[in-house]
Design an enzyme around this catalytic site. Structure first.
Site, short mmCIF file in Angstrom:
data_model
loop_
_atom_site.label_atom_id
_atom_site.label_comp_id
_atom_site.label_asym_id
_atom_site.label_seq_id
_atom_site.Cartn_x
_atom_site.Cartn_y
_atom_site.Cartn_z
N HIS A 1 41.74 32.14 34.90
CA HIS A 1 40.24 32.11 35.07
C HIS A 1 39.93 33.15 35.97
CE1 HIS A 1 43.07 29.97 38.05
NE2 HIS A 1 41.89 30.33 39.55
N ARG B 1 47.62 36.35 41.07
CA ARG B 1 46.86 37.06 40.28
C ARG B 1 47.69 38.63 38.66
NH1 ARG B 1 46.60 39.99 45.24
NH2 ARG B 1 45.15 38.01 46.39
#
Length: 322
Positions: free
Chosen positions: A178, A198
């Site tokens: 997301h 990340r």
């Protein structure tokens, strides 16, 4: 302790993708043009919230828990989490796109980081025209396809984009890839965890000219590679009623659109209650005291409360319990 409704000083976070909406829309005391987050209620080590109102002003959330955890949190919450506050509340302002990321589940986070996982939900507070989120994949992918897309700088081709407007609500379970898009201001309710993997940051550099760290290998076994349409949450919006939004093992969130005073018997709740004011103004009262609250403020009501009165001529609230 006299556990009246507690307000806390916002913990402001500079982010390279941050902006000014926390000041302009939510009246936060930010001084820069790149403030990305306001941590409203936190017991994360190094970022523990400090009481801002009443006789307990200056005390930390952890101090109050350590003094009387059951009164503040509730017996059932203490049995599950001990003296660890299980919820983290934030407002997030994305002037630029956030990195594409995901969070591990409890088991993986415990094994790797001795931490909780990070299940979260988002409530859109403000969105520029055309602003969007990335939530999940646009089709089922294999791990091999995913890694190949990273190698070829084509991950965006696999992403699912959702255009958003004020009031939209999303549930982001662990493993779901997301990103918050540019122009979005939202409220985030999550497990107490700061574990983020990340995986793509649009190849941008920080102020020192460095690429930010990626967690490519850690993410591989944490990602849910299936396309799922389980993220946008429909919810009732009947006025002067408690409307269900999200129920999960980590938090339960309700929506209240109030036009007049509203009283709740919470004597059997056995959980603290958090209110996020997302529109209007309200005074929150329990038997120990009261606190005035406006849009962009968050209040913690102790579990020892028997009744909560919400005094208002118009306010929209998110109510969070365990």
């Amino acid at each position: 302790m006299n556990l009246y409704p507690l307000k806390f000083k916002p913990i402001l976070k500079e982010r390279l993708w941050g902006g000014t909406k926390l000041r302009e829309v939510l009246d936060k005391p930010i001084e820069s043009d790149t403030t990305g987050e306001s941590w409203e209620l936190s017991a994360v080590k190094g970022d523990v919230s400090i009481v801002a109102n009443g006789p307990l002003s200056g005390r930390t959330l952890q101090d109050l828990i350590d003094e009387d955890a059951e009164a503040l949190l509730g017996t059932s919450v203490v049995e599950r989490f001990g003296n660890d506050f299980p919820i983290l509340i934030k407002f997030i302002d994305a002037r630029q796109d956030l990195s594409i990321q995901l969070h591990p589940d409890d088991a993986l986070a415990k094994e790797r980081h001795d931490s909780f996982g990070k299940t979260e939900m988002w409530y859109i507070m403000d969105a520029d025209p055309g602003a969007n989120l990335i939530v999940g994949f646009n089709r089922d992918v294999t791990k091999r396809e995913y890694t190949q897309s990273l190698a070829e700088n084509k991950l965006l081709d696999l992403m699912n984009y959702e255009e958003v407007e004020e009031g939209d609500t999303f549930f982001i379970n662990t493993g779901k890839i997301h990103a918050i898009g540019a122009g979005v201001l939202l409220a985030e309710i999550q497990q107490t965890s700061d574990i983020t993997y990340r995986v793509f940051d649009f190849n941008r550099k920080d102020k020192n000219g460095n690429l930010r760290e990626l967690h490519t290998d850690l993410a591989l076994d944490a990602i849910d590679y299936e396309k799922k349409d389980d993220f946008k949450i429909p919810y009732g919006s009947q006025k002067d009623m408690v409307n269900n939004m999200v129920e999960c093992p980590y938090f339960n969130t309700k929506y209240l659109d109030l036009t007049h005073d509203f009283k709740q018997d919470v004597s059997n709740r056995d959980s603290f209650t958090i209110y996020l004011c997302v529109s209007g103004e309200v005074t929150i009262e329990n038997e120990y005291g009261s606190a005035p609250v406006h849009k962009g403020e968050t209040v913690l009501v102790a579990a020892c409360t028997d009744a909560i009165t919400l005094k208002t001529k118009g306010a929209k609230l998110l109510e969070v319990t365990i």
